[in-house]
Scaffold this motif. Structure first.
Motif, PDB file in Angstrom:
ATOM      1  N   ILE A  56      -0.489 -20.294 -10.224  1.00 56.05           N
ATOM      2  CA  ILE A  56       0.372 -19.240 -10.749  1.00 56.05           C
ATOM      3  C   ILE A  56       1.772 -19.821 -10.854  1.00 56.05           C
ATOM      4  O   ILE A  56       2.349 -20.274  -9.850  1.00 56.05           O
ATOM      5  N   GLN A  58       5.712 -19.154 -12.356  1.00 52.04           N
ATOM      6  CA  GLN A  58       6.611 -18.089 -12.787  1.00 52.04           C
ATOM      7  C   GLN A  58       7.844 -18.678 -13.464  1.00 52.04           C
ATOM      8  O   GLN A  58       8.368 -19.716 -13.044  1.00 52.04           O
ATOM      9  N   VAL A  72       1.670 -12.013 -18.022  1.00 53.68           N
ATOM     10  CA  VAL A  72       1.005 -13.237 -17.565  1.00 53.68           C
ATOM     11  C   VAL A  72       0.160 -13.781 -18.719  1.00 53.68           C
ATOM     12  O   VAL A  72      -0.642 -13.064 -19.320  1.00 53.68           O
ATOM     13  N   GLU A 138       4.717 -15.045 -16.266  1.00 53.35           N
ATOM     14  CA  GLU A 138       3.839 -15.760 -15.351  1.00 53.35           C
ATOM     15  C   GLU A 138       2.767 -16.475 -16.163  1.00 53.35           C
ATOM     16  O   GLU A 138       2.380 -15.993 -17.238  1.00 53.35           O
ATOM     17  N   LEU A 160      -0.139 -11.696  -8.566  1.00 55.76           N
ATOM     18  CA  LEU A 160       0.541 -11.537  -9.844  1.00 55.76           C
ATOM     19  C   LEU A 160       1.447 -10.310  -9.818  1.00 55.76           C
ATOM     20  O   LEU A 160       1.111  -9.294  -9.211  1.00 55.76           O
ATOM     21  N   GLU A 161       2.567 -10.401 -10.527  1.00 52.18           N
ATOM     22  CA  GLU A 161       3.477  -9.279 -10.685  1.00 52.18           C
ATOM     23  C   GLU A 161       3.334  -8.619 -12.052  1.00 52.18           C
ATOM     24  O   GLU A 161       3.920  -7.572 -12.303  1.00 52.18           O
TER      25      GLU A 161
END
Length: 486
Positions: A56, A58, A72, A138, A160-161
């Motif tokens: 992941i 960012q 993402v 992301e 994940l955001e």
């Protein structure tokens, strides 16, 4: 550097060339993963490797875009390792050799890895760019998608955001995917009983090659030959007449690739060899006629080999041949709701002969859980009759279509604005990871796009150069149109 780096969009193709240079077949992605992590750290991007090996990465929003929803971009790191029989290539050590062939990029005798290397390259190119507008971003790169979706299964909530996921693993420009099939692996195990052979009989290997193969989701509806099933058909029709005594049956290499090649070894009375050669010629002509459009180049090759020391018992041999011949394969049902889309299918992907058993690995796919379960019951019934064992594993859910998806609407409107035509909204029979992502992230809005890739999972894999640029322009324009947070 090859001429790939001169293609447009240049940042994407430069990344794809780098990806090709680092071996990354399924379950062996670490070298490429480490390279990407080192690069991300050099770019001062936050990068995390989770418990199963997913990455992941960012990247902050570009100035003025900080209030947009988090997106993402998702791709998988691994590729399918398939090569032609005459190609000397070690997927664990040798780089892929991409070549430009007219309007297409393909590889020299192997799979190219455009599935999903082009999507991965686009995500990394965006991470590395200073001139692309986007909100908080992301990138999720999953492992082992092609051999079990281990990365998608292992993705945990909270990693994940993002509010929106753009999957880059679909393979037709001009189509927007909003759903996909689920699937399950089936392994059939037939216990092996060996016996002593007739020592005076010669031993031969009959090899079947020349088929197109391909992706068992994307290409299953095309009616291509399955090497395992074709050899089983020949044996079912002629093994008794020829008094064959089998020593080995091997075919295919991946559960999700239509098998292009298979071979069977056997002992045969010397007086039956001429008849065998004639039957091989007749069967080759018959199959070529039957598959004249879908798969016209099947070749059967007979070669004498060193004498076998053991053969299958008569009962084991008969059961194996009848089991393989009876096993369903290909499209089981087309969708009633979505024209031209396969609803349920089965691929008899891999056959291997071991000391204790013959193992048959299949992949069942279906848009409906009930369709998948029905094929499971059929296989259960066949294996029960054969006295074999069957085990189902690795079941993954389909991605249920959502016709009200906001991000799908954004992609559709953006495509129309750029190309002045409507895209096709589709559901794909192949397995995308989106269905698995819905478990830890049930409210995430998802869509899948990609360039045109032909014959993935086979050495004929190729990507249409023009559509890579079209996909890139669409992706960048969509990122600019992501709405603000609520």
């Amino acid at each position: 550097m090859t001429t790939l780096s001169q293609l447009q969009p240049q940042p994407l193709w430069q990344w794809f060339e780098q990806i090709c240079a680092i071996p990354h077949p399924s379950k062996h992605e670490q070298a490429l993963s480490s390279f990407i992590q080192d690069w991300a750290k050099e770019k001062q991007l936050k990068v995390v490797e989770d418990k199963v090996g997913n990455l992941i990465i960012q990247k902050p929003a570009t100035p003025g875009m900080e209030d947009r929803k988090v997106v993402v971009i998702q791709a998988h790191i691994d590729m399918v390792p398939q090569k032609n029989a005459d190609k000397n290539h070690d997927f664990l050590t040798d780089p892929i050799q991409p070549v430009i062939d007219g309007e297409w990029v393909k590889a020299s005798g192997t799979t190219l890895g455009a599935d999903n290397g082009i999507g991965m390259a686009s995500a990394l190119a965006i991470l590395g760019a200073d001139d692309i507008k986007h909100g908080p971003l992301e990138v999720l790169l999953t492992i082992d998608e092609e051999a079990g979706m281990t990365g998608a299964f292992g993705l945990e909530a909270g990693m994940l955001e993002a509010d929106i996921l753009i999957n880059t693993d679909s393979e037709q420009e001009g189509e927007i995917y909003m759903g996909c099939a689920g699937g399950v692996d089936a392994q059939i195990t037939l216990p092996m009983v060996w016996q002593a052979p007739e020592p005076t009989n010669p031993t031969f290997t009959l090899s079947l090659s020349g088929l197109k193969g391909g992706h068992s989701g994307v290409n299953i509806h095309l009616g291509r030959g399955n090497a395992n099933k074709l050899l089983a058909r020949f044996l079912f029709n002629h093994e008794e007449e020829l008094a064959l005594e089998l020593t080995n049956f091997t075919g295919g290499s991946l559960r999700n690739a239509i098998p292009r090649e298979a071979s069977v070894s056997f002992m045969i009375p010397t007086e039956n060899v001429d008849r065998l050669q004639q039957l091989i010629q007749d069967f080759q002509a018959l199959v070529r006629e039957e598959l004249a459009i879908a798969d016209p180049d099947m070749v059967l090759t007979l070669e004498e080999v060193p004498a076998a020391t053991q053969v299958m018992s008569e009962e084991t041999q008969q059961t194996l041949i009848e089991l393989l011949h009876a096993c369903p394969n290909g499209v089981t049902r087309m969708s009633d709701e979505i024209e031209g889309v396969t609803e349920t299918s089965l691929n008899v992907g891999v056959i291997s002969t071991e000391a204790e058993s013959v193992n048959i690995l299949c992949l069942i796919r279906s848009l409906l859980d009930s369709g998948r379960q029905e094929v499971e019951t059929v296989l259960n019934a066949i294996t029960n009759l054969a006295g074999a064992d069957i085990e189902f594993s690795g079941a993954y859910p389909g991605w249920k279509p959502d016709s009200t998806s906001p991000v799908m609407a954004i992609v559709k409107e953006t495509y129309e604005a750029i190309y002045h035509k409507e895209p096709t909204i589709m559901v794909i029979h192949a397995g995308l990871e989106c269905g698995l992502f819905k478990k830890p992230y049930p409210d995430m809005d998802m869509v899948s796009i990609g360039p045109t890739i032909r014959f993935p999972h086979s050495p004929d894999e190729k990507v249409l150069i023009e559509t890579v640029d079209q996909y890139w322009k669409l992706l960048l324009a969509v990122l600019e149109r992501i709405p603000t947070k609520d």
